[in-house]
Design an enzyme around this catalytic site. Structure first.
Site, PDB file in Angstrom:
ATOM      1  N   HIS A  41       0.778  -1.199  -0.100  1.00 28.46           N
ATOM      2  CA  HIS A  41      -0.097  -0.088   0.080  1.00 28.46           C
ATOM      3  C   HIS A  41       0.936   1.268  -0.047  1.00 28.46           C
ATOM      4  O   HIS A  41       0.523   2.182  -0.730  1.00 28.46           O
ATOM      5  CB  HIS A  41      -0.850  -0.122   1.346  1.00 28.46           C
ATOM      6  CG  HIS A  41      -1.787   1.518   1.413  1.00 28.46           C
ATOM      7  ND1 HIS A  41      -2.846   1.368   0.641  1.00 28.46           N
ATOM      8  CD2 HIS A  41      -1.462   2.211   2.047  1.00 28.46           C
ATOM      9  CE1 HIS A  41      -3.636   2.758   1.042  1.00 28.46           C
ATOM     10  NE2 HIS A  41      -2.897   3.037   2.070  1.00 28.46           N
ATOM     11  N   GLU A  68      -1.535  -5.251  -3.829  1.00 24.43           N
ATOM     12  CA  GLU A  68      -2.490  -4.768  -2.830  1.00 24.43           C
ATOM     13  C   GLU A  68      -3.706  -5.541  -2.604  1.00 24.43           C
ATOM     14  O   GLU A  68      -4.440  -5.852  -1.617  1.00 24.43           O
ATOM     15  CB  GLU A  68      -2.537  -3.382  -2.770  1.00 24.43           C
ATOM     16  CG  GLU A  68      -3.427  -2.395  -1.391  1.00 24.43           C
ATOM     17  CD  GLU A  68      -3.488  -1.272  -1.783  1.00 24.43           C
ATOM     18  OE1 GLU A  68      -3.858  -0.433  -0.721  1.00 24.43           O
ATOM     19  OE2 GLU A  68      -3.374  -0.716  -2.968  1.00 24.43           O
ATOM     20  N   ASN A 124      28.380 -23.898  -2.511  1.00 24.35           N
ATOM     21  CA  ASN A 124      29.013 -25.139  -2.581  1.00 24.35           C
ATOM     22  C   ASN A 124      28.357 -25.966  -1.334  1.00 24.35           C
ATOM     23  O   ASN A 124      28.481 -27.118  -1.836  1.00 24.35           O
ATOM     24  CB  ASN A 124      30.452 -24.537  -2.072  1.00 24.35           C
ATOM     25  CG  ASN A 124      31.499 -25.861  -2.062  1.00 24.35           C
ATOM     26  OD1 ASN A 124      31.766 -26.306  -2.986  1.00 24.35           O
ATOM     27  ND2 ASN A 124      31.789 -26.286  -0.797  1.00 24.35           N
TER      28      ASN A 124
END
Length: 674
Positions: free
Chosen positions: A46, A68, A409
């Site tokens: 908003h 919204e 990794n």
């Protein structure tokens, strides 16, 4: 209404609201019924909508309005949160982020969002989204260009490889259309490539190639010393390969092309922003009630200027202290002492102003792990601890890429698949823990996982095979020294090819980056129980504590962060071993480095002293004794660069100006540890 003057504020605040949207969407995925999370998302959307409309960015406001509406429906139980809709909500925020970045780059924030708006309309109307529709693949593809998309760490690897004399190639392989076993042909191509160099990236991904989820063409980014013609000839020998194109890859050309794309559409589409720690119901409610902090935004360049001015003040303070001692004037000494206390407080305030929570780095990882887990078909959660730990902005800017690679990794090589974990009696969901904490003048960052750990014997055998160590050296290695062999250049124990973790090239870059920041990295692992990568970093890079030493008439500084202790020994306590001078330090053989010889310090007096002064320094688990003529004492100094003409001076990281006006070189002890 003239809004130009508010543009910087709009960009900063929009970025914060987008961060909130990313964080809370991930929290919502875990707790779809938690009203506090839904309220937080609605407020962020908003506010962003109102700001965008006020600034005149209608496309941005319109898309935010769609979000919204959806969360307004969720608030009042008109729409139920479904797993299938989450991918589209994330993609919508990606588009919003791209629009804001376009505005930041001088654009108008306009973007073709018809496809995502269509899907959001379906969600708003409460229509069910099928599994096929919920796949983010089409949306993600619309965000990418047709060329290989490389992230910053992969670009770092390619740049590092180029500097070391390797060539970078983009290789396009086309299989025959009557090829029946595409996966087998891909495997044979990759097996050949692995013998010639390193695969950095592939498109499609390795998993998609293995599952034959591609047409008949794939592309890889390849690092090698082989000639392009030889690569092409060898790959063409693979059965059912119709065409191979090997094109030299230019980093400069790639970056220029990306800059051109940025003029029309921002490159960073999939911003990896995530929650800084596990979101609980209580924490979410506390966030909603949190009072606004009283802060102002200061350009980092101003802080850099302030820091430079204070560094000059530190130098003058040292000079004044020296003068007051020479003159032996009580009033002057009292004034200088008081000025020293005040300037110390000022130093702490300035350094604190430059400190940034490591949260700014950590918050990208949960989203990244979510994406990688899907790609690797693994179930992984992340636990973030100490995200509010602060580091100097300079260190923060540099540490992001190494952490990205270590986490990739861990995802690729550490965490097993749910099936493998079930066979071992582990929970199907793997866990990566990211922790940061202060200790003295350092910050420690630890990345740990509960995966397969590291096979010590496999690492040793691979290191012997690659010529990193000899068989005799391997027999005397401690567990931790064996684990740290994986940080050596080009080292990899993985039998399968992966484009997730960047192969062995990357861990070497991680190590170099961390050491260039004055830090170090250590590894601990339990076979079958997981691994922990521990990184030690300095709080700041500009003002450091050092031990001043003398070599004949010259003064040098050794950073305290790398010093274990100092010692004064008799010359007969120095032994010879393997043509090196060593000492017995607490039952451990420690090699010596004679700084007078290393720095070619001219001698103007005969050596008659029967004692030697030694500074024991550490790099990881390795120790070395630096032999000096005498110790002067501890002091805080300002680290200054040697400039453009004195780069890459062996074992010297910079210089400082002492209180008496002399220049002392600062020793890079890491380069002297054997």
């Amino acid at each position: 209404m003239e809004t130009t003057q508010y543009l910087d504020i709009f960009i900063d605040e929009s970025t914060e609201h987008l961060d909130t949207l990313y964080q809370q969407l991930l929290a919502l995925e875990k707790n779809p019924q938690e009203k506090a999370i839904i309220e937080e998302i609605f407020r962020a959307a908003h506010t962003l909508k109102g700001m965008s409309a006020t600034m005149g960015f209608e496309d941005l406001a319109s898309l935010t309005h769609k979000l919204e509406n959806i969360f307004d429906g969720i608030r009042y139980d008109k729409i139920s949160v479904q797993t299938e809709m989450m991918d589209y909500l994330f993609v919508a925020v990606d588009h919003l982020n791209a629009m804001v970045e376009d505005v930041a780059n001088g654009g108008d924030g306009k973007r073709d969002v018809a496809d995502i708006v269509n899907q959001l309309d379906k969600i708003e109307k409460g229509e069910n989204i099928t599994k096929e529709e919920s796949s983010p693949k089409k949306e993600v593809e619309s965000l990418n260009t047709t060329t290989l998309q490389l992230d910053e760490f992969q670009l770092t690897i390619l740049s590092e490889s180029k500097d070391r004399g390797f060539d970078n190639h983009e290789i396009m392989v086309q299989l025959r259309e009557d090829c029946l076993l595409k996966g087998a042909r891909v495997y044979m191509v990759f097996e050949l490539l692995e013998k010639m160099g390193e695969v950095i990236h592939s498109n499609p991904t390795v998993n998609e190639l293995e599952e034959e989820n591609f047409d008949f063409t794939f592309t890889v980014m390849f690092v090698t010393k082989e000639k392009a013609n030889d690569i092409q000839a060898k790959l063409m020998k693979v059965s059912e390969v119709e065409e191979v194109t090997v094109t030299p890859f230019s980093l400069d050309a790639y970056k220029e092309a990306q800059d051109e794309v940025l003029d029309k559409e921002p490159r960073k589409q999939m911003k990896e922003v995530e929650a800084t720690k596990k979101t609980t119901k209580k924490e979410v409610k506390n966030v909603a009630k949190a009072a606004p902090s009283k802060t102002i935004r200061v350009n980092i360049e101003r802080l850099d200027i302030l820091m430079n001015l204070f560094e000059e003040l530190v130098i003058d303070r040292g000079r004044l202290e020296q003068i007051s001692l020479d003159l032996n004037n009580n009033e002057l000494q009292e004034t200088v002492e008081r000025m020293s206390r005040v300037s110390s407080d000022l130093q702490n305030i300035i350094l604190t102003m430059r400190m940034v929570p490591i949260d700014t780095v950590f918050n990208r990882f949960p989203r990244m792990i979510r994406q990688l887990a899907r790609e690797l078909h693994k179930d992984v959660e992340i636990d973030i601890i100490g995200a509010d730990t602060e580091l100097d902005r300079t260190v923060i800017d540099e540490i992001g890429d190494p952490l990205v690679h270590l986490i990739r990794n861990a995802m690729d090589h550490g965490i097993e698949t749910p099936e493998e974990r079930a066979e071992k009696g582990k929970p199907s969901q793997g866990k990566i823990t990211l922790e940061a904490y202060h200790s003295g003048n350092h910050v420690f960052v630890e990345i740990s996982d509960d995966g397969a750990g590291i096979n010590k014997e496999k690492v040793k055998n691979k290191a012997i095979e690659k010529g990193v160590i000899t068989q005799s050296e391997a027999e005397v290695l401690t567990d931790q020294q064996a684990f740290e062999l994986i940080l050596e250049s080009g080292f990899s124990t993985n039998e399968e090819i992966s484009d997730v973790s960047g192969r062995g090239v990357g861990l070497d870059v991680v190590k170099n980056t961390i050491e260039s920041l004055g830090g170090n990295i250590s590894i601990d692992a339990v076979p079958g129980g997981g691994s922990t990568f521990s990184i030690q970093l300095p709080l700041t890079l500009s003002i450091i504590s050092v031990l001043l030493v003398e070599l004949q008439n010259e003064k040098y500084a050794i950073p305290l962060s790398s010093i274990i202790e100092t010692a004064i020994l008799r010359k007969e306590e120095i032994f010879s071993a393997h043509n090196n001078k060593v000492i017995d330090f607490r039952g451990k053989v420690v090699p010596l480095a004679f700084l007078n010889n290393i720095f070619d310090v001219p001698s103007d007096k005969e050596e008659v002293d029967e004692y030697v002064s030694i500074v024991i320094v550490r790099k990881g688990n390795k120790l070395t004794g630096l032999v000096v003529d005498s110790f002067i004492g501890q002091q805080e100094v300002v680290l200054k660069s040697l400039g453009d003409y004195l780069t890459n001076v062996f074992a010297i990281s910079g210089a400082t100006i002492l209180g008496d006006g002399e220049v002392a070189l600062i020793i890079d002890s890491n380069s002297l540890v054997k």
